[in-house]
Design a protein around this motif. Structure first.
Motif, PDB file in Angstrom:
ATOM      1  N   GLY A 124       0.808  -1.220   0.000  1.00  0.00           N
ATOM      2  CA  GLY A 124       0.000   0.000   0.000  1.00  0.00           C
ATOM      3  C   GLY A 124       0.841   1.270   0.000  1.00  0.00           C
ATOM      4  N   THR A 125       0.313   2.297   0.647  1.00  0.00           N
ATOM      5  CA  THR A 125       1.006   3.594   0.698  1.00  0.00           C
ATOM      6  C   THR A 125       1.439   3.876   2.129  1.00  0.00           C
ATOM      7  N   ASP A 126       2.274   4.927   2.296  1.00  0.00           N
ATOM      8  CA  ASP A 126       2.718   5.342   3.635  1.00  0.00           C
ATOM      9  C   ASP A 126       3.353   4.155   4.374  1.00  0.00           C
ATOM     10  N   VAL A 127       4.209   3.439   3.654  1.00  0.00           N
ATOM     11  CA  VAL A 127       4.776   2.192   4.203  1.00  0.00           C
ATOM     12  C   VAL A 127       6.062   2.494   4.986  1.00  0.00           C
ATOM     13  N   SER A 128       6.067   2.126   6.236  1.00  0.00           N
ATOM     14  CA  SER A 128       7.221   2.399   7.105  1.00  0.00           C
ATOM     15  C   SER A 128       8.366   1.442   6.773  1.00  0.00           C
ATOM     16  N   PRO A 129       9.612   1.838   7.117  1.00  0.00           N
ATOM     17  CA  PRO A 129      10.748   0.924   6.927  1.00  0.00           C
ATOM     18  C   PRO A 129      10.513  -0.420   7.629  1.00  0.00           C
ATOM     19  N   GLU A 130       9.896  -0.375   8.802  1.00  0.00           N
ATOM     20  CA  GLU A 130       9.643  -1.614   9.565  1.00  0.00           C
ATOM     21  C   GLU A 130       8.727  -2.567   8.794  1.00  0.00           C
ATOM     22  N   LYS A 131       7.750  -1.982   8.099  1.00  0.00           N
ATOM     23  CA  LYS A 131       6.825  -2.823   7.327  1.00  0.00           C
ATOM     24  C   LYS A 131       7.540  -3.495   6.156  1.00  0.00           C
ATOM     25  N   PHE A 132       8.469  -2.767   5.520  1.00  0.00           N
ATOM     26  CA  PHE A 132       9.252  -3.377   4.440  1.00  0.00           C
ATOM     27  C   PHE A 132      10.118  -4.510   5.011  1.00  0.00           C
ATOM     28  N   ASP A 134       9.512  -6.298   7.612  1.00  0.00           N
ATOM     29  CA  ASP A 134       8.631  -7.420   7.926  1.00  0.00           C
ATOM     30  C   ASP A 134       8.269  -8.216   6.665  1.00  0.00           C
ATOM     31  N   ALA A 135       8.140  -7.505   5.540  1.00  0.00           N
ATOM     32  CA  ALA A 135       7.792  -8.193   4.284  1.00  0.00           C
ATOM     33  C   ALA A 135       8.904  -9.142   3.855  1.00  0.00           C
ATOM     34  N   VAL A 136      10.146  -8.816   4.237  1.00  0.00           N
ATOM     35  CA  VAL A 136      11.262  -9.723   3.909  1.00  0.00           C
ATOM     36  C   VAL A 136      11.319 -10.847   4.935  1.00  0.00           C
ATOM     37  N   GLN A 137      11.165 -10.447   6.227  1.00  0.00           N
ATOM     38  CA  GLN A 137      11.291 -11.440   7.297  1.00  0.00           C
ATOM     39  C   GLN A 137      10.153 -12.459   7.264  1.00  0.00           C
ATOM     40  N   THR A 138       8.921 -11.979   7.286  1.00  0.00           N
ATOM     41  CA  THR A 138       7.804 -12.927   7.340  1.00  0.00           C
ATOM     42  C   THR A 138       7.144 -13.156   5.983  1.00  0.00           C
ATOM     43  N   GLY A 139       7.224 -12.159   5.105  1.00  0.00           N
ATOM     44  CA  GLY A 139       6.601 -12.302   3.786  1.00  0.00           C
ATOM     45  C   GLY A 139       7.505 -12.983   2.780  1.00  0.00           C
ATOM     46  N   LYS A 140       8.780 -13.168   3.167  1.00  0.00           N
ATOM     47  CA  LYS A 140       9.766 -13.851   2.300  1.00  0.00           C
ATOM     48  C   LYS A 140       9.907 -13.202   0.917  1.00  0.00           C
ATOM     49  N   ALA A 141       9.878 -11.867   0.899  1.00  0.00           N
ATOM     50  CA  ALA A 141      10.042 -11.167  -0.389  1.00  0.00           C
ATOM     51  C   ALA A 141      11.468 -11.313  -0.899  1.00  0.00           C
ATOM     52  N   ASP A 142      11.606 -11.508  -2.217  1.00  0.00           N
ATOM     53  CA  ASP A 142      12.938 -11.557  -2.852  1.00  0.00           C
ATOM     54  C   ASP A 142      13.375 -10.159  -3.262  1.00  0.00           C
ATOM     55  N   VAL A 143      12.362  -9.311  -3.527  1.00  0.00           N
ATOM     56  CA  VAL A 143      12.638  -7.952  -4.008  1.00  0.00           C
ATOM     57  C   VAL A 143      11.752  -6.962  -3.258  1.00  0.00           C
ATOM     58  N   ILE A 144      12.362  -5.841  -2.856  1.00  0.00           N
ATOM     59  CA  ILE A 144      11.596  -4.726  -2.293  1.00  0.00           C
ATOM     60  C   ILE A 144      11.488  -3.679  -3.396  1.00  0.00           C
ATOM     61  N   PRO A 155      13.902  10.454   1.152  1.00  0.00           N
ATOM     62  CA  PRO A 155      14.820   9.962   2.192  1.00  0.00           C
ATOM     63  C   PRO A 155      14.299   8.719   2.931  1.00  0.00           C
ATOM     64  N   ASN A 156      12.998   8.471   2.849  1.00  0.00           N
ATOM     65  CA  ASN A 156      12.492   7.256   3.506  1.00  0.00           C
ATOM     66  C   ASN A 156      12.898   5.982   2.763  1.00  0.00           C
ATOM     67  N   MET A 157      13.385   6.150   1.525  1.00  0.00           N
ATOM     68  CA  MET A 157      13.975   5.004   0.829  1.00  0.00           C
ATOM     69  C   MET A 157      15.299   4.635   1.513  1.00  0.00           C
ATOM     70  N   VAL A 158      16.057   5.672   1.862  1.00  0.00           N
ATOM     71  CA  VAL A 158      17.327   5.439   2.565  1.00  0.00           C
ATOM     72  C   VAL A 158      17.035   4.806   3.922  1.00  0.00           C
ATOM     73  N   ALA A 159      16.022   5.343   4.610  1.00  0.00           N
ATOM     74  CA  ALA A 159      15.677   4.818   5.944  1.00  0.00           C
ATOM     75  C   ALA A 159      15.308   3.338   5.851  1.00  0.00           C
ATOM     76  N   THR A 160      14.651   2.961   4.759  1.00  0.00           N
ATOM     77  CA  THR A 160      14.260   1.552   4.597  1.00  0.00           C
ATOM     78  C   THR A 160      15.493   0.678   4.360  1.00  0.00           C
ATOM     79  N   ILE A 161      16.399   1.167   3.524  1.00  0.00           N
ATOM     80  CA  ILE A 161      17.632   0.392   3.277  1.00  0.00           C
ATOM     81  C   ILE A 161      18.428   0.256   4.581  1.00  0.00           C
ATOM     82  N   ASP A 162      18.479   1.333   5.348  1.00  0.00           N
ATOM     83  CA  ASP A 162      19.168   1.277   6.652  1.00  0.00           C
ATOM     84  C   ASP A 162      18.508   0.257   7.579  1.00  0.00           C
ATOM     85  N   ALA A 163      17.177   0.239   7.568  1.00  0.00           N
ATOM     86  CA  ALA A 163      16.451  -0.706   8.438  1.00  0.00           C
ATOM     87  C   ALA A 163      16.714  -2.146   8.008  1.00  0.00           C
ATOM     88  N   LEU A 164      16.819  -2.366   6.684  1.00  0.00           N
ATOM     89  CA  LEU A 164      17.135  -3.720   6.193  1.00  0.00           C
ATOM     90  C   LEU A 164      18.523  -4.135   6.651  1.00  0.00           C
TER      91      LEU A 164
END
Ligand code: B1M
Length: 211
Positions: A124-132, A134-144, A155-164
């Motif tokens: 969806g929209t307004d997706v937090s780094p934590e939600k991304f 979680d999509a890798v951890q529990t959703g087993k995503a190969d690609v974000i 800058p929230n793209m950077v924040a997401t990469i940092d969170a990963l």
């Protein structure tokens, strides 16, 4: 059989949902393989739509109605594809980054990826780094796949990469980004694996990242 596939192909190009729905149903009733229906008519039609878009023959409205027509057919095929265990091209978790509510482009990217055989987790929209994460951890995503339409939310793209990275997941997932203000050099600068300027090139990028 050929005629049914051609009708689905043309129906998608013309954004004719009724034609797509009735012909996909006829193909299913005629016991055609779901993989053949998907690849020989629907995926190839979306590839043609993408080509026409890149060449300036189609614009966003044509892309949207074609994608909607394809979704109509996909809805009928999905249960059969799951049964036939057609291998998905990969699992993509897509979302518009935190603080950003623009979703038309992201939805287009999701539809095109789905048409190309990817499994989509649409966050969806307004997706937090934590939600991304979680999509890798529990959703087993190969690609974000991250989309941003505002310079203030990039800058929230950077924040997401940092969170990963902080979660120890960066090496386990490919990160691709896009959206009107995003550029290839920005992608390289923030350590994303790739950038795509539009939905059809997002498909080519996702394929190349998982090749
Ligand atoms: Co807003 N908005 N908006 N808006 N809006 C823009 C983006 C803006 C450029 C308009 C302008 O000022 N000229 C401007 C941003 C300026 C900036 O930051 N540089 C802006 C602004 C300022 C705002 C608000 C702040 C306005 C306000 O409230 N003061 C506000 C912010 C809300 C928020 O998000 N927090 C806001 C709100 C909205 C609406 C809600 C009204 C609406 C969004 C509705 C929705 O999405 N459901 C809206 C719209 C519609 C737009 C414009 C007019 C159109 C965006 C769009 O849908 N384009 C836009 C102006 C513009 O872009 N010309 C604008 C069509 C879409 C198909 O293209 O999203 O670019 P696009 O997606 C493309 C590619 O970019 C790419 O593929 C898609 C298909 O080819 N792509 C990816 C996208 N994501 C990808 C991810 C990938 C790869 C490719 O991953 C690999």
């Amino acid at each position: 059989m050929e005629e049914i596939l051609q009708n689905i192909f043309n129906g998608i190009l013309e954004g004719d949902r009724e034609t797509v729905r009735t012909n996909v149903q006829q193909a299913i009733d005629a016991k055609m393989s779901p993989a053949v229906i998907l690849n020989d008519s629907m995926v190839s039609a979306m590839a043609e739509v993408g080509k026409r878009f890149e060449e300036g023959e189609y614009y966003v409205p044509e892309l949207l109605i074609a994608a909607r027509a394809m979704k109509e057919g996909l809805a009928l095929l999905k249960p059969l594809l799951a049964e036939a265990k057609v291998k998905a091209a990969g699992r993509v978790a897509a979302g518009t980054v935190k603080g950003d509510l623009h979703d038309i482009g992201k939805n287009l990217v999701c539809m095109m990826l789905e048409g190309a055989g990817f499994e989509i987790l649409d966050l969806g929209t307004d997706v937090s780094p934590e939600k991304f994460v979680d999509a890798v951890q529990t959703g087993k995503a190969d690609v974000i796949c991250m989309s941003a339409l505002l310079t203030t939310t990039m800058p929230n793209m950077v924040a997401t990469i940092d969170a990963l990275k902080a979660a120890g997941l960066r090496s386990k997932v490919k990160v691709m980004i896009g959206g009107a203000p995003v550029t290839d050099s920005y992608a390289r600068q923030i350590g994303a694996d790739g950038y795509a300027p539009d939905a059809s090139r997002a498909v080519a990028l996702a394929k190349s990242l998982l090749a």
